[in-house]
Design a protein around this motif. Sequence first.
Motif, short mmCIF file in Angstrom:
data_model
loop_
_atom_site.label_atom_id
_atom_site.label_comp_id
_atom_site.label_asym_id
_atom_site.label_seq_id
_atom_site.Cartn_x
_atom_site.Cartn_y
_atom_site.Cartn_z
N GLY A 80 70.63 -14.41 51.69
CA GLY A 80 71.86 -15.18 51.82
C GLY A 80 72.38 -15.66 50.47
O GLY A 80 71.89 -15.23 49.42
N SER A 82 75.26 -16.21 53.66
CA SER A 82 76.04 -15.22 54.40
C SER A 82 76.84 -15.93 55.48
O SER A 82 76.79 -17.15 55.62
CB SER A 82 75.10 -14.20 55.04
OG SER A 82 74.38 -14.80 56.11
N ASP A 83 77.54 -15.14 56.28
CA ASP A 83 78.27 -15.71 57.41
C ASP A 83 77.33 -16.33 58.44
O ASP A 83 77.77 -17.12 59.28
CB ASP A 83 79.11 -14.62 58.10
CG ASP A 83 80.28 -14.14 57.25
OD1 ASP A 83 80.67 -14.89 56.33
OD2 ASP A 83 80.78 -13.03 57.50
N ASP A 84 76.05 -15.99 58.37
CA ASP A 84 75.07 -16.53 59.32
C ASP A 84 74.51 -17.88 58.90
O ASP A 84 73.84 -18.55 59.70
CB ASP A 84 73.88 -15.56 59.47
CG ASP A 84 74.26 -14.27 60.15
OD1 ASP A 84 75.21 -14.28 60.95
OD2 ASP A 84 73.60 -13.25 59.88
N THR A 85 74.72 -18.29 57.67
CA THR A 85 74.00 -19.44 57.13
C THR A 85 74.20 -20.71 57.95
O THR A 85 73.23 -21.39 58.32
CB THR A 85 74.39 -19.69 55.66
OG1 THR A 85 74.13 -18.52 54.90
CG2 THR A 85 73.59 -20.86 55.09
N ARG A 107 75.79 -13.89 45.50
CA ARG A 107 76.26 -14.35 46.81
C ARG A 107 76.34 -15.88 46.82
O ARG A 107 77.26 -16.46 47.44
CB ARG A 107 75.35 -13.84 47.91
CG ARG A 107 75.31 -12.32 47.98
CD ARG A 107 74.27 -11.80 48.96
NE ARG A 107 74.11 -10.34 48.80
CZ ARG A 107 73.18 -9.62 49.41
NH1 ARG A 107 72.32 -10.20 50.23
NH2 ARG A 107 73.12 -8.31 49.20
N GLU A 225 68.94 -13.03 56.85
CA GLU A 225 70.24 -13.40 57.39
C GLU A 225 71.26 -12.36 56.94
O GLU A 225 71.04 -11.59 56.00
CB GLU A 225 70.65 -14.79 56.91
CG GLU A 225 70.79 -14.95 55.40
CD GLU A 225 71.34 -16.31 55.02
OE1 GLU A 225 72.49 -16.60 55.41
OE2 GLU A 225 70.64 -17.08 54.32
N GLY A 226 72.38 -12.33 57.66
CA GLY A 226 73.45 -11.41 57.29
C GLY A 226 73.16 -9.95 57.59
O GLY A 226 73.78 -9.07 56.99
N ARG A 228 73.30 -6.29 59.22
CA ARG A 228 74.48 -5.56 59.68
C ARG A 228 74.62 -5.56 61.19
O ARG A 228 75.73 -5.46 61.72
CB ARG A 228 74.43 -4.13 59.16
CG ARG A 228 74.61 -4.01 57.65
CD ARG A 228 74.62 -2.56 57.20
NE ARG A 228 74.82 -2.45 55.76
CZ ARG A 228 74.86 -1.30 55.11
NH1 ARG A 228 74.72 -0.15 55.78
NH2 ARG A 228 75.03 -1.28 53.80
#
Length: 261
Positions: A80, A82-85, A107, A225-226, A228
Amino acid sequence: MQIHRPPRHPHVWWALLVVSQLIVIAIWWRYGWRIGLPAMLASHLPFVWGTLWPQSRLFGPALIRLPTDERCVWLTIDDGPSDDTLGLLDVLDAHGAKATFFLVGERAAARPELVREIARRGHGIGNHSATHPSAWFWALGPRRMRAEIQGCQTILQGITGTAPRWFRAVVGMANPFVAAPLRDFGLARAAWGARGFDAVRHDIEGVVATIERDLAPGTIVLLHEGARHGRSVETIAALLQRMQAQGYATVLPEDLEGSPV
Protein backbone atom coordinates in the motif's frame (compact mmCIF):
# COMPACT_ATOMS: atom_id res chain seq x y z
CA MET A 1 13.89 -9.50 24.60
CA GLN A 2 15.60 -8.21 21.45
CA ILE A 3 13.28 -8.47 18.47
CA HIS A 4 14.48 -5.60 16.30
CA ARG A 5 17.87 -6.63 14.91
CA PRO A 6 19.39 -4.60 12.07
CA PRO A 7 22.42 -6.21 10.40
CA ARG A 8 25.69 -5.63 12.24
CA HIS A 9 28.17 -7.10 9.76
CA PRO A 10 26.64 -6.53 6.30
CA HIS A 11 29.78 -7.45 4.35
CA VAL A 12 30.65 -10.77 6.00
CA TRP A 13 29.24 -12.59 2.97
CA TRP A 14 32.28 -11.40 1.01
CA ALA A 15 34.52 -13.50 3.24
CA LEU A 16 32.32 -16.54 2.65
CA LEU A 17 32.44 -15.97 -1.09
CA VAL A 18 36.22 -15.56 -1.18
CA VAL A 19 36.85 -18.67 0.93
CA SER A 20 34.47 -20.78 -1.15
CA GLN A 21 36.10 -19.69 -4.41
CA LEU A 22 39.60 -20.36 -3.10
CA ILE A 23 38.47 -23.89 -2.29
CA VAL A 24 37.03 -24.22 -5.80
CA ILE A 25 40.32 -23.03 -7.34
CA ALA A 26 42.25 -25.59 -5.30
CA ILE A 27 39.88 -28.37 -6.38
CA TRP A 28 40.07 -27.29 -10.05
CA TRP A 29 43.88 -27.14 -9.91
CA ARG A 30 44.15 -30.57 -8.30
CA TYR A 31 41.44 -32.52 -10.14
CA GLY A 32 40.76 -30.57 -13.34
CA TRP A 33 37.58 -29.13 -14.79
CA ARG A 34 35.52 -32.34 -14.60
CA ILE A 35 35.38 -31.97 -10.83
CA GLY A 36 36.23 -28.28 -10.58
CA LEU A 37 33.28 -27.10 -12.65
CA PRO A 38 30.64 -28.95 -10.58
CA ALA A 39 32.38 -27.71 -7.44
CA MET A 40 32.16 -24.12 -8.68
CA LEU A 41 28.46 -24.47 -9.49
CA ALA A 42 27.80 -26.07 -6.11
CA SER A 43 29.65 -23.24 -4.35
CA HIS A 44 27.18 -20.73 -5.77
CA LEU A 45 24.06 -22.58 -4.65
CA PRO A 46 24.06 -21.22 -1.07
CA PHE A 47 24.13 -17.66 -2.42
CA VAL A 48 21.26 -18.37 -4.80
CA TRP A 49 19.29 -19.95 -1.96
CA GLY A 50 20.11 -17.03 0.32
CA THR A 51 18.67 -14.61 -2.23
CA LEU A 52 15.55 -16.49 -3.31
CA TRP A 53 14.42 -18.02 0.01
CA PRO A 54 12.51 -15.35 2.01
CA GLN A 55 13.40 -16.85 5.40
CA SER A 56 17.12 -17.04 4.64
CA ARG A 57 19.47 -15.33 7.09
CA LEU A 58 22.60 -15.77 4.99
CA PHE A 59 22.94 -12.03 4.30
CA GLY A 60 21.73 -10.77 7.66
CA PRO A 61 19.09 -11.27 10.36
CA ALA A 62 15.49 -11.85 9.34
CA LEU A 63 12.62 -12.15 11.80
CA ILE A 64 10.47 -15.15 10.87
CA ARG A 65 8.34 -15.32 14.05
CA LEU A 66 7.75 -13.34 17.20
CA PRO A 67 9.28 -14.80 20.37
CA THR A 68 6.08 -15.41 22.32
CA ASP A 69 4.09 -18.36 23.60
CA GLU A 70 0.90 -16.33 23.74
CA ARG A 71 -1.85 -17.02 21.22
CA CYS A 72 -1.13 -13.95 19.11
CA VAL A 73 0.25 -13.21 15.64
CA TRP A 74 1.79 -10.27 13.79
CA LEU A 75 -0.33 -9.20 10.83
CA THR A 76 1.70 -7.55 8.06
CA ILE A 77 0.03 -5.95 5.03
CA ASP A 78 2.19 -5.21 1.98
CA ASP A 79 2.06 -2.99 -1.11
CA GLY A 80 0.00 0.00 0.00
CA PRO A 81 -1.28 2.52 0.38
CA SER A 82 -4.14 1.76 -1.98
CA ASP A 83 -7.86 2.16 -2.51
CA ASP A 84 -8.25 -0.63 0.08
CA THR A 85 -6.43 1.14 2.90
CA LEU A 86 -9.37 2.89 4.55
CA GLY A 87 -11.53 -0.21 4.29
CA LEU A 88 -8.79 -2.30 5.88
CA LEU A 89 -8.38 0.19 8.70
CA ASP A 90 -12.11 -0.01 9.41
CA VAL A 91 -12.03 -3.80 9.40
CA LEU A 92 -9.05 -3.86 11.76
CA ASP A 93 -10.79 -1.39 14.08
CA ALA A 94 -13.95 -3.50 14.06
CA HIS A 95 -11.96 -6.51 15.26
CA GLY A 96 -9.74 -4.61 17.68
CA ALA A 97 -6.73 -5.73 15.64
CA LYS A 98 -3.40 -4.09 14.90
CA ALA A 99 -1.16 -4.60 11.86
CA THR A 100 2.00 -3.26 10.30
CA PHE A 101 1.56 -1.79 6.81
CA PHE A 102 4.66 -2.23 4.65
CA LEU A 103 4.28 0.69 2.27
CA VAL A 104 5.80 1.49 -1.12
CA GLY A 105 7.45 4.91 -1.14
CA GLU A 106 6.07 6.29 -4.39
CA ARG A 107 2.56 5.13 -3.51
CA ALA A 108 2.86 6.75 -0.08
CA ALA A 109 4.05 10.01 -1.64
CA ALA A 110 0.98 10.02 -3.90
CA ARG A 111 -1.44 9.43 -0.98
CA PRO A 112 0.14 10.82 2.18
CA GLU A 113 -3.20 11.24 3.90
CA LEU A 114 -3.61 7.46 3.98
CA VAL A 115 -0.17 7.03 5.51
CA ARG A 116 -1.01 9.51 8.26
CA GLU A 117 -4.33 7.76 8.87
CA ILE A 118 -2.58 4.41 9.32
CA ALA A 119 -0.32 5.99 11.94
CA ARG A 120 -3.19 7.86 13.61
CA ARG A 121 -5.09 4.63 14.17
CA GLY A 122 -2.12 3.08 15.96
CA HIS A 123 -0.78 0.70 13.33
CA GLY A 124 2.83 0.14 12.38
CA ILE A 125 4.40 1.44 9.18
CA GLY A 126 7.25 -0.41 7.48
CA ASN A 127 9.56 0.16 4.50
CA HIS A 128 8.73 -1.88 1.38
CA SER A 129 11.06 -0.12 -1.11
CA ALA A 130 10.56 3.10 -3.06
CA THR A 131 9.16 1.70 -6.32
CA HIS A 132 8.45 -2.01 -5.66
CA PRO A 133 10.50 -3.49 -8.55
CA SER A 134 9.03 -6.97 -8.10
CA ALA A 135 10.63 -8.53 -11.17
CA TRP A 136 14.17 -7.35 -10.45
CA PHE A 137 14.51 -6.55 -6.76
CA TRP A 138 16.47 -9.77 -6.16
CA ALA A 139 19.04 -8.71 -8.77
CA LEU A 140 19.53 -5.04 -7.87
CA GLY A 141 23.08 -3.79 -7.46
CA PRO A 142 24.29 -1.91 -4.37
CA ARG A 143 23.53 1.61 -5.66
CA ARG A 144 19.97 0.89 -6.80
CA MET A 145 19.28 -1.21 -3.70
CA ARG A 146 20.33 1.63 -1.43
CA ALA A 147 18.22 4.08 -3.44
CA GLU A 148 15.14 1.85 -3.07
CA ILE A 149 15.52 1.52 0.69
CA GLN A 150 16.65 5.06 1.41
CA GLY A 151 14.03 6.59 -0.89
CA CYS A 152 11.16 4.85 0.88
CA GLN A 153 12.62 5.64 4.30
CA THR A 154 12.89 9.34 3.45
CA ILE A 155 9.34 9.53 2.09
CA LEU A 156 7.71 7.75 5.03
CA GLN A 157 9.66 9.70 7.63
CA GLY A 158 8.75 12.93 5.88
CA ILE A 159 5.03 12.08 5.99
CA THR A 160 4.78 10.73 9.55
CA GLY A 161 7.75 12.35 11.27
CA THR A 162 8.96 8.92 12.37
CA ALA A 163 11.47 6.68 10.60
CA PRO A 164 10.25 3.10 9.99
CA ARG A 165 12.09 0.40 11.94
CA TRP A 166 11.09 -2.62 9.83
CA PHE A 167 11.80 -3.55 6.22
CA ARG A 168 10.09 -6.15 4.05
CA ALA A 169 12.03 -7.22 0.95
CA VAL A 170 10.07 -7.08 -2.30
CA VAL A 171 8.74 -10.59 -2.98
CA GLY A 172 10.78 -11.54 0.08
CA MET A 173 14.02 -11.83 -1.88
CA ALA A 174 16.98 -10.13 -0.18
CA ASN A 175 20.25 -10.23 -2.06
CA PRO A 176 23.71 -9.49 -0.55
CA PHE A 177 23.32 -5.73 -1.07
CA VAL A 178 20.30 -5.37 1.24
CA ALA A 179 22.16 -5.59 4.54
CA ALA A 180 24.36 -2.47 4.32
CA PRO A 181 21.54 0.08 3.84
CA LEU A 182 19.45 -1.71 6.47
CA ARG A 183 22.28 -1.27 8.96
CA ASP A 184 22.79 2.37 7.99
CA PHE A 185 19.10 3.25 8.42
CA GLY A 186 18.50 1.13 11.52
CA LEU A 187 16.09 -1.22 9.75
CA ALA A 188 15.44 -4.84 10.64
CA ARG A 189 14.13 -7.27 8.02
CA ALA A 190 10.79 -9.00 8.58
CA ALA A 191 10.03 -12.26 6.78
CA TRP A 192 6.91 -14.35 7.47
CA GLY A 193 5.69 -17.74 8.57
CA ALA A 194 2.21 -17.88 7.05
CA ARG A 195 0.82 -16.73 3.73
CA GLY A 196 -2.15 -17.56 1.52
CA PHE A 197 -1.00 -15.92 -1.75
CA ASP A 198 -3.84 -13.45 -1.35
CA ALA A 199 -2.26 -11.03 -3.83
CA VAL A 200 -3.15 -13.40 -6.67
CA ARG A 201 -5.77 -15.79 -5.29
CA HIS A 202 -9.36 -14.57 -5.19
CA ASP A 203 -10.68 -17.67 -3.38
CA ILE A 204 -11.16 -16.18 0.08
CA GLU A 205 -11.89 -19.46 1.85
CA GLY A 206 -8.87 -21.06 0.25
CA VAL A 207 -6.59 -18.19 1.25
CA VAL A 208 -7.82 -18.23 4.84
CA ALA A 209 -7.54 -22.01 5.11
CA THR A 210 -3.96 -21.92 3.81
CA ILE A 211 -2.94 -19.29 6.37
CA GLU A 212 -4.84 -21.07 9.14
CA ARG A 213 -2.72 -24.21 8.73
CA ASP A 214 0.39 -22.27 9.69
CA LEU A 215 -1.01 -20.22 12.55
CA ALA A 216 0.83 -20.64 15.84
CA PRO A 217 1.92 -18.35 18.67
CA GLY A 218 4.17 -15.66 17.23
CA THR A 219 3.44 -16.35 13.56
CA ILE A 220 4.10 -13.47 11.15
CA VAL A 221 1.26 -13.42 8.62
CA LEU A 222 1.86 -12.00 5.15
CA LEU A 223 -1.12 -10.20 3.59
CA HIS A 224 -1.60 -7.68 0.79
CA GLU A 225 -3.79 -4.74 -0.13
CA GLY A 226 -4.76 -3.42 -3.53
CA ALA A 227 -4.84 -6.84 -5.21
CA ARG A 228 -6.16 -6.79 -8.78
CA HIS A 229 -8.99 -9.18 -7.91
CA GLY A 230 -10.42 -6.50 -5.59
CA ARG A 231 -11.05 -8.81 -2.62
CA SER A 232 -8.26 -7.81 -0.23
CA VAL A 233 -10.57 -6.23 2.35
CA GLU A 234 -12.95 -9.20 2.31
CA THR A 235 -10.06 -11.63 2.63
CA ILE A 236 -8.53 -9.94 5.65
CA ALA A 237 -11.96 -9.58 7.28
CA ALA A 238 -12.56 -13.32 6.85
CA LEU A 239 -9.12 -14.11 8.28
CA LEU A 240 -9.74 -11.95 11.34
CA GLN A 241 -13.05 -13.70 11.95
CA ARG A 242 -11.36 -17.10 11.73
CA MET A 243 -8.54 -16.01 14.03
CA GLN A 244 -10.92 -14.69 16.65
CA ALA A 245 -12.90 -17.93 16.53
CA GLN A 246 -9.68 -19.76 17.35
CA GLY A 247 -8.69 -17.38 20.12
CA TYR A 248 -5.89 -15.57 18.28
CA ALA A 249 -5.18 -11.91 18.94
CA THR A 250 -2.84 -9.57 17.07
CA VAL A 251 0.30 -7.96 18.40
CA LEU A 252 2.97 -5.61 17.06
CA PRO A 253 6.63 -6.41 17.72
CA GLU A 254 7.11 -3.15 19.60
CA ASP A 255 4.50 -4.36 22.09
CA LEU A 256 6.76 -7.28 22.99
CA GLU A 257 10.10 -5.48 23.08
CA GLY A 258 11.35 -5.07 26.61
CA SER A 259 9.14 -7.84 27.99
CA PRO A 260 10.70 -10.98 29.52
CA VAL A 261 11.26 -13.97 27.23
